[in-house]
Design an enzyme around this catalytic site. Structure first.
Site, PDB file in Angstrom:
ATOM      1  N   ASP A  90      -0.341  -0.173  -4.568  1.00  0.00           N
ATOM      2  CA  ASP A  90      -1.779   0.141  -4.558  1.00  0.00           C
ATOM      3  C   ASP A  90      -2.009   1.441  -3.802  1.00  0.00           C
ATOM      4  O   ASP A  90      -1.724   1.546  -2.608  1.00  0.00           O
ATOM      5  CB  ASP A  90      -2.527  -1.015  -3.864  1.00  0.00           C
ATOM      6  CG  ASP A  90      -4.028  -0.899  -3.995  1.00  0.00           C
ATOM      7  OD1 ASP A  90      -4.521   0.130  -4.508  1.00  0.00           O
ATOM      8  OD2 ASP A  90      -4.729  -1.848  -3.581  1.00  0.00           O
ATOM      9  N   ASP A 132     -14.278  -7.615  -9.747  1.00  0.00           N
ATOM     10  CA  ASP A 132     -14.614  -7.876  -8.339  1.00  0.00           C
ATOM     11  C   ASP A 132     -15.961  -8.606  -8.333  1.00  0.00           C
ATOM     12  O   ASP A 132     -16.920  -8.143  -8.945  1.00  0.00           O
ATOM     13  CB  ASP A 132     -14.707  -6.542  -7.599  1.00  0.00           C
ATOM     14  CG  ASP A 132     -15.005  -6.716  -6.128  1.00  0.00           C
ATOM     15  OD1 ASP A 132     -14.191  -6.266  -5.305  1.00  0.00           O
ATOM     16  OD2 ASP A 132     -16.066  -7.287  -5.785  1.00  0.00           O
ATOM     17  N   GLU A 158      -1.871   0.432  -8.717  1.00  0.00           N
ATOM     18  CA  GLU A 158      -3.315   0.141  -8.673  1.00  0.00           C
ATOM     19  C   GLU A 158      -4.077   1.366  -8.168  1.00  0.00           C
ATOM     20  O   GLU A 158      -3.626   2.047  -7.244  1.00  0.00           O
ATOM     21  CB  GLU A 158      -3.491  -1.043  -7.718  1.00  0.00           C
ATOM     22  CG  GLU A 158      -4.903  -1.530  -7.560  1.00  0.00           C
ATOM     23  CD  GLU A 158      -4.922  -2.832  -6.759  1.00  0.00           C
ATOM     24  OE1 GLU A 158      -4.022  -3.691  -6.947  1.00  0.00           O
ATOM     25  OE2 GLU A 158      -5.837  -2.993  -5.930  1.00  0.00           O
ATOM     26  N   GLU A 164     -11.555  -2.523  -8.698  1.00  0.00           N
ATOM     27  CA  GLU A 164     -12.285  -2.921  -7.494  1.00  0.00           C
ATOM     28  C   GLU A 164     -13.437  -1.969  -7.183  1.00  0.00           C
ATOM     29  O   GLU A 164     -14.386  -2.345  -6.507  1.00  0.00           O
ATOM     30  CB  GLU A 164     -11.352  -3.097  -6.288  1.00  0.00           C
ATOM     31  CG  GLU A 164     -10.693  -1.833  -5.783  1.00  0.00           C
ATOM     32  CD  GLU A 164      -9.679  -2.098  -4.673  1.00  0.00           C
ATOM     33  OE1 GLU A 164      -8.629  -2.684  -4.966  1.00  0.00           O
ATOM     34  OE2 GLU A 164      -9.930  -1.725  -3.522  1.00  0.00           O
ATOM     35  N   LYS A 182       0.845  -1.202   0.000  1.00  0.00           N
ATOM     36  CA  LYS A 182       0.000   0.000   0.000  1.00  0.00           C
ATOM     37  C   LYS A 182       0.873   1.241   0.000  1.00  0.00           C
ATOM     38  O   LYS A 182       1.852   1.307   0.757  1.00  0.00           O
ATOM     39  CB  LYS A 182      -0.881   0.002   1.250  1.00  0.00           C
ATOM     40  CG  LYS A 182      -1.906  -1.097   1.253  1.00  0.00           C
ATOM     41  CD  LYS A 182      -2.959  -0.838   0.215  1.00  0.00           C
ATOM     42  CE  LYS A 182      -3.933  -1.989   0.143  1.00  0.00           C
ATOM     43  NZ  LYS A 182      -4.875  -1.852  -0.956  1.00  0.00           N
ATOM     44  N   HIS A 230      -9.644  -8.624  -8.148  1.00  0.00           N
ATOM     45  CA  HIS A 230      -9.476  -8.020  -6.819  1.00  0.00           C
ATOM     46  C   HIS A 230     -10.123  -8.919  -5.776  1.00  0.00           C
ATOM     47  O   HIS A 230     -11.219  -9.432  -5.993  1.00  0.00           O
ATOM     48  CB  HIS A 230     -10.166  -6.651  -6.783  1.00  0.00           C
ATOM     49  CG  HIS A 230     -10.326  -6.133  -5.389  1.00  0.00           C
ATOM     50  ND1 HIS A 230     -11.544  -6.011  -4.771  1.00  0.00           N
ATOM     51  CD2 HIS A 230      -9.392  -5.737  -4.491  1.00  0.00           C
ATOM     52  CE1 HIS A 230     -11.362  -5.536  -3.544  1.00  0.00           C
ATOM     53  NE2 HIS A 230     -10.071  -5.367  -3.346  1.00  0.00           N
TER      54      HIS A 230
HETATM   55  C1  LIG Z   1     -10.089  -1.537   2.229  1.00  0.00           C
HETATM   56  C2  LIG Z   1      -9.540  -2.725   1.531  1.00  0.00           C
HETATM   57  O1  LIG Z   1      -8.752  -3.503   2.387  1.00  0.00           O
HETATM   58  C3  LIG Z   1      -8.682  -2.335   0.314  1.00  0.00           C
HETATM   59  O2  LIG Z   1      -7.532  -1.714   0.773  1.00  0.00           O
HETATM   60  C4  LIG Z   1      -8.335  -3.565  -0.507  1.00  0.00           C
HETATM   61  O3  LIG Z   1      -9.478  -4.055  -1.103  1.00  0.00           O
HETATM   62  C5  LIG Z   1      -7.257  -3.294  -1.542  1.00  0.00           C
HETATM   63  O4  LIG Z   1      -7.550  -2.210  -2.358  1.00  0.00           O
HETATM   64  C6  LIG Z   1      -6.850  -4.493  -2.373  1.00  0.00           C
HETATM   65  O5  LIG Z   1      -6.564  -4.297  -3.536  1.00  0.00           O
HETATM   66  O6  LIG Z   1      -6.795  -5.593  -1.854  1.00  0.00           O
HETATM   67 MG   LIG Z   2      -6.709  -2.382  -4.299  1.00  0.00          MG
END
Ligand SMILES: C[C@H](O)[C@@H](O)[C@@H](O)[C@H](O)C(=O)O
Ligand SMILES: [Mg+2]
Length: 390
Positions: free
Chosen positions: A250, A328, A276, A305, A222, A355
């Site tokens: 991401d 998704d 991402e 997502e 992240k 995702h």
């Molecule tokens: C709030 C969630 O955990 C996201 O951070 C999650 O879906 C993330 O974007 C991902 O790609 O896994």
């Molecule tokens: Mg993500």
């Protein structure tokens, strides 16, 4: 043989306090409680099989999705399963085109998340009655049956029913060999669980070391809140995984378009495969600009997502605004709408990398991507699925 009349639909608000440990945290969702609107449908058939479906949410938002599921239930209860699956396109349309409910969509937002939960439960019921996992139900449907589940409204300028049929007919060739490959080897995956934004460097190192030991070779980090933190964390993880393993970034929609380009350029030394959700999930042309700017660095743009529906995906593909398409299972209108996106991605030759960072998503979306490999794309090149480690 499908059977039974749907006699009941119930929905539960299920929440997990993941925010306490910062699990699932990112640059925009700093206190996520992984949650789901969880739907159960019952029939009057003697087998007493129930259909279970969900849509992924974060904490409080679940309350609203649960209300939307209740508002949709009158369109489901009282219907014969056989009639639904015999004309699934019509049923999908009824759910997404209700004269009063479509105003708060259409095919996006809360009402679409609710539609996904309900339809996921219907598909589950169908697969269970056929005694097959969902992926196998899809793999063994005829191209005509599959196409009859898809609503082509708004996408015929890039994918007609005849073109979809042709793709699916071609997908039948040597399908058995690909099925065997999936059963033996599974689908390639990456882990997203080592580097949530709220994790300390120590925690990140420990989780990454554990994942390496378990044999993981692809890691997502992240980014997006603080550039110096991102540089430090990316270095840490790249040093640990080496250059034979893959790194993905991401940003969860944190940046403006130009900011995204300059920020990712600063992280390019860590050789990420993709960035991402660099900006607003609705900004198709913005993603196109970012894609163009990062292409010379070998960094692709991944998104999906929070892409509302097939129309948005169509435009992302037309605008060449993504290089990795992230379906998704709960954001789009269940299997029905995901089928249309898999087929469009095939037409544009764009890899689908689902995702699944959320509760239940890994379990659901693997069925779609396994079907994609066996019956649509026929390829594993540049394709990996998101996985959460326990
Ligand atoms: C709030 C969630 O955990 C996201 O951070 C999650 O879906 C993330 O974007 C991902 O790609 O896994
Ligand atoms: Mg993500």
């Amino acid at each position: 043989m499908v059977k039974g009349k749907i006699t009941g639909l119930s929905v539960k608000d299920v929440r997990f306090p993941t925010s306490l440990g910062q699990h699932g945290s990112d640059a925009m969702h700093t206190d996520p409680d992984y949650s789901a609107a969880y739907v159960v449908i019952e029939t009057d058939a003697e087998d007493a099989i129930k259909g279970y479906g969900l849509t992924f949410t974060l904490g409080k938002g679940t309350e609203i999705v649960v209300c939307a599921v209740k508002a949709l239930s009158h369109l489901v209860v009282g219907r014969n399963l056989e009639d639904i699956v015999a004309n699934f396109r019509d049923f999908y349309r009824q759910l997404t085109s209700d004269g009063q409910l479509r105003w708060i969509g259409p095919e996006k937002g809360v009402v679409h998340l609710a539609t996904a939960a309900v339809l996921n439960a219907v598909w589950d019921l169908w697969a269970k009655q056929e005694q097959k996992p969902l992926w196998k139900l899809l793999v063994y449907m005829t191209p005509e049956q599959l196409v009859s589940c898809i609503d082509f409204r708004y996408i015929t300028d890039v994918l007609t029913e005849a073109q979809a049929l042709e793709i699916l007919q071609n997908g039948k060739q040597r399908q058995e060999a690909r099925e065997e490959h999936m059963v033996k080897h599974g689908y390639p995956a990456y882990t997203t669980s080592c580097a949530w934004l709220g994790y300390s460097d120590n925690q990140l190192q420990k989780l990454c070391a554990d994942a390496l030991k378990e044999g993981w070779t692809r890691f997502k980090v992240k980014v997006g809140a603080d550039l110096q933190d991102d540089i430090r964390r990316c270095k840490l993880i790249r040093d640990m995984i080496g250059h034979d393993n893959e790194l993905m970034l991401d940003a969860n929609q944190r940046w403006d378009v130009n900011e995204a380009i300059s920020w990712v350029k600063e992280l390019a030394v860590f050789k990420p495969l993709w960035i991402e959700e660099p900006t607003s999930p609705d900004d198709i042309l913005g993603h196109g600009t970012i894609s163009k700017a990062l292409a010379p660095l070998g960094i692709g743009v991944a998104t999906g997502e929070q892409c509302h529906n097939r129309v948005m995906f169509k435009q992302f593909l037309q605008a060449r605004a993504l290089q990795y398409l992230q379906i998704d299972s709960c954001r789009l209108g269940s299997v029905n709408e995901n089928l249309s996106v898999l087929l469009m991605a095939k037409k544009f030759n764009i890899p689908v990398c689902p995702h699944a960072g959320g509760v239940g998503l890994c379990e659901l979306v693997q069925h779609l991507i396994i079907f994609d490999y066996i019956s649509v794309s026929g390829s594993l090149e540049k394709r990996i699925q998101d996985i959460l480690l326990k």
